[in-house]
Scaffold this motif. Sequence first.
Motif, PDB file in Angstrom:
ATOM      1  N   ALA A 232      12.517 -18.319  -8.341  1.00 11.48           N
ATOM      2  CA  ALA A 232      13.262 -19.012  -7.296  1.00 11.48           C
ATOM      3  C   ALA A 232      13.504 -18.132  -6.073  1.00 11.48           C
ATOM      4  O   ALA A 232      13.475 -18.608  -4.938  1.00 11.48           O
ATOM      5  N   ALA A 233      13.724 -16.852  -6.287  1.00 11.45           N
ATOM      6  CA  ALA A 233      14.028 -15.948  -5.173  1.00 11.45           C
ATOM      7  C   ALA A 233      12.898 -15.859  -4.171  1.00 11.45           C
ATOM      8  O   ALA A 233      13.127 -15.548  -2.992  1.00 11.45           O
ATOM      9  N   PHE A 234      11.667 -16.129  -4.606  1.00 12.93           N
ATOM     10  CA  PHE A 234      10.506 -15.985  -3.724  1.00 12.93           C
ATOM     11  C   PHE A 234      10.007 -17.313  -3.171  1.00 12.93           C
ATOM     12  O   PHE A 234       8.976 -17.349  -2.501  1.00 12.93           O
ATOM     13  N   LYS A 235      10.712 -18.400  -3.435  1.00 16.12           N
ATOM     14  CA  LYS A 235      10.306 -19.680  -2.860  1.00 16.12           C
ATOM     15  C   LYS A 235      10.651 -19.760  -1.377  1.00 16.12           C
ATOM     16  O   LYS A 235      10.135 -20.617  -0.660  1.00 16.12           O
TER      17      LYS A 235
ATOM     18  N   SER B 232       0.830  -1.204   0.000  1.00 17.28           N
ATOM     19  CA  SER B 232       0.000   0.000   0.000  1.00 17.28           C
ATOM     20  C   SER B 232       0.868   1.259   0.000  1.00 17.28           C
ATOM     21  O   SER B 232       2.085   1.198   0.204  1.00 17.28           O
ATOM     22  N   PRO B 233       0.254   2.435  -0.217  1.00 20.58           N
ATOM     23  CA  PRO B 233       1.029   3.681  -0.224  1.00 20.58           C
ATOM     24  C   PRO B 233       1.790   3.959   1.068  1.00 20.58           C
ATOM     25  O   PRO B 233       2.811   4.649   1.039  1.00 20.58           O
ATOM     26  N   THR B 234       1.322   3.431   2.198  1.00 19.91           N
ATOM     27  CA  THR B 234       2.033   3.638   3.456  1.00 19.91           C
ATOM     28  C   THR B 234       2.903   2.440   3.832  1.00 19.91           C
ATOM     29  O   THR B 234       3.404   2.354   4.950  1.00 19.91           O
ATOM     30  N   GLY B 235       3.088   1.514   2.899  1.00 20.39           N
ATOM     31  CA  GLY B 235       4.014   0.413   3.117  1.00 20.39           C
ATOM     32  C   GLY B 235       3.418  -0.829   3.749  1.00 20.39           C
ATOM     33  O   GLY B 235       4.152  -1.768   4.083  1.00 20.39           O
ATOM     34  N   LYS B 236       2.097  -0.896   3.910  1.00 16.61           N
ATOM     35  CA  LYS B 236       1.468  -2.096   4.432  1.00 16.61           C
ATOM     36  C   LYS B 236       1.453  -3.179   3.345  1.00 16.61           C
ATOM     37  O   LYS B 236       1.182  -2.884   2.169  1.00 16.61           O
ATOM     38  N   VAL B 237       1.711  -4.417   3.754  1.00 14.47           N
ATOM     39  CA  VAL B 237       1.839  -5.513   2.787  1.00 14.47           C
ATOM     40  C   VAL B 237       0.724  -6.529   2.993  1.00 14.47           C
ATOM     41  O   VAL B 237       0.535  -7.052   4.090  1.00 14.47           O
ATOM     42  N   ILE B 238      -0.001  -6.799   1.917  1.00 13.90           N
ATOM     43  CA  ILE B 238      -1.089  -7.768   1.894  1.00 13.90           C
ATOM     44  C   ILE B 238      -0.703  -8.863   0.908  1.00 13.90           C
ATOM     45  O   ILE B 238      -0.366  -8.573  -0.246  1.00 13.90           O
ATOM     46  N   VAL B 239      -0.742 -10.106   1.337  1.00 19.70           N
ATOM     47  CA  VAL B 239      -0.459 -11.235   0.444  1.00 19.70           C
ATOM     48  C   VAL B 239      -1.738 -12.048   0.281  1.00 19.70           C
ATOM     49  O   VAL B 239      -2.404 -12.381   1.264  1.00 19.70           O
ATOM     50  N   ILE B 240      -2.070 -12.341  -0.975  1.00 21.10           N
ATOM     51  CA  ILE B 240      -3.289 -13.075  -1.289  1.00 21.10           C
ATOM     52  C   ILE B 240      -2.926 -14.419  -1.919  1.00 21.10           C
ATOM     53  O   ILE B 240      -2.078 -14.499  -2.808  1.00 21.10           O
ATOM     54  N   ASP B 241      -3.564 -15.476  -1.446  1.00 25.01           N
ATOM     55  CA  ASP B 241      -3.429 -16.834  -1.981  1.00 25.01           C
ATOM     56  C   ASP B 241      -1.975 -17.280  -2.135  1.00 25.01           C
ATOM     57  O   ASP B 241      -1.510 -17.626  -3.235  1.00 25.01           O
ATOM     58  N   PRO B 242      -1.234 -17.331  -1.021  1.00 38.15           N
ATOM     59  CA  PRO B 242       0.189 -17.662  -1.123  1.00 38.15           C
ATOM     60  C   PRO B 242       0.464 -19.139  -1.408  1.00 38.15           C
ATOM     61  O   PRO B 242       0.259 -20.002  -0.569  1.00 38.15           O
ATOM     62  N   TRP B 243       0.910 -19.406  -2.611  1.00 37.83           N
ATOM     63  CA  TRP B 243       1.452 -20.705  -3.012  1.00 37.83           C
ATOM     64  C   TRP B 243       2.775 -20.407  -3.706  1.00 37.83           C
ATOM     65  O   TRP B 243       2.802 -19.975  -4.851  1.00 37.83           O
ATOM     66  N   LEU B 244       3.858 -20.583  -2.973  1.00 36.55           N
ATOM     67  CA  LEU B 244       5.162 -20.136  -3.429  1.00 36.55           C
ATOM     68  C   LEU B 244       6.203 -21.246  -3.472  1.00 36.55           C
ATOM     69  O   LEU B 244       6.923 -21.394  -4.458  1.00 36.55           O
ATOM     70  N   LYS B 245       6.274 -22.039  -2.429  1.00 35.38           N
ATOM     71  CA  LYS B 245       7.383 -22.972  -2.267  1.00 35.38           C
ATOM     72  C   LYS B 245       7.410 -24.057  -3.339  1.00 35.38           C
ATOM     73  O   LYS B 245       8.475 -24.487  -3.777  1.00 35.38           O
ATOM     74  N   THR B 246       6.237 -24.510  -3.795  1.00 39.62           N
ATOM     75  CA  THR B 246       6.187 -25.555  -4.830  1.00 39.62           C
ATOM     76  C   THR B 246       5.519 -25.079  -6.117  1.00 39.62           C
ATOM     77  O   THR B 246       5.223 -25.892  -6.989  1.00 39.62           O
ATOM     78  N   ASN B 247       5.303 -23.789  -6.231  1.00 38.57           N
ATOM     79  CA  ASN B 247       4.654 -23.226  -7.418  1.00 38.57           C
ATOM     80  C   ASN B 247       5.670 -23.159  -8.557  1.00 38.57           C
ATOM     81  O   ASN B 247       6.683 -22.471  -8.454  1.00 38.57           O
ATOM     82  N   PRO B 248       5.444 -23.866  -9.666  1.00 37.09           N
ATOM     83  CA  PRO B 248       6.431 -23.874 -10.746  1.00 37.09           C
ATOM     84  C   PRO B 248       6.617 -22.523 -11.422  1.00 37.09           C
ATOM     85  O   PRO B 248       7.628 -22.309 -12.102  1.00 37.09           O
TER      86      PRO B 248
END
Length: 272
Positions: free
Chosen positions: A61-64, A41-57
């Motif tokens: 790689a940097a975000f696994k 967000s504009p004030t630096g708040k971070v929202i993550v939606i539907d996190p599938w990262l570690k095994t997502n093809p």
Amino acid sequence: MRRFLTALAAAAALTTAPAFAQGTGKVEVLWLGQATFKITSPTGKVIVIDPWLKTNPKTPAAFKDLKALGKVDVVLVTHAHFDHVADAAELAKLNDTKLYMPPGLGGTMASLGLIEADRAPGMNKSGVVSPIGPDIKLHMVRAEHSSEFRWQDLATGKTQILPGGEPVGWIVELENGLKIYHTGDTGLFGDMRMIGEVYKPDLVLLPIGGNFTINANLGALAVREYIKPKYALPMHYGTFPILAGKPEDFAKGMEGSGVRVVVPQPGEQITF
């Protein structure tokens, strides 16, 4: 470089950030493959939606490594399928934050010991919460999909199908007035028009892969005729062969609509 498909050309560069009527500041939208987004967000708040990262093809790689996301202020989930919820509990616990998800899914995950009950507060469709400040509102809306939760019992090795609640979408309303509509994995449904009229999203994130979700042509119909945002970003395509929808087909279906289609690569950030 940011890449955009428009109704006037196959690709066009946006040289300045879009302007919004209310407030100032920039919003960063980072697509990480499938339906996973990091919104800053504009004030630096971070929202993550539907996190599938570690095994997502499709996740770079940097975000696994979940720590690569930095500090996350809240986690949202649209439904119980693994490619939307796989890393949600771990990410919420890592950041000591709340995890908002469909009613029913939180109870199932808590009963399995995957997350503490008080970390997964209850809400339902048409609900709105502001857990990270009064100027950021998170609206839960309807989606048309399924939401069973698959769980492998480590003691028996058997897979169980457990209640995952009903699928939902999210309207993320930020401090500068920008509204982002993450549709979740949805099919076409008439109340998309109502969502467009009531919430007036500026940016819609919607699947185009087909088979399990809306496809590119029906997605274009939904955006063009029902939701009518300023911008649309296709997601949930190309991760597996069966998700065969193509962003160029979606963009073609948007011709003449006035909606700009944003097509990043996984790991590419768009600034509004």
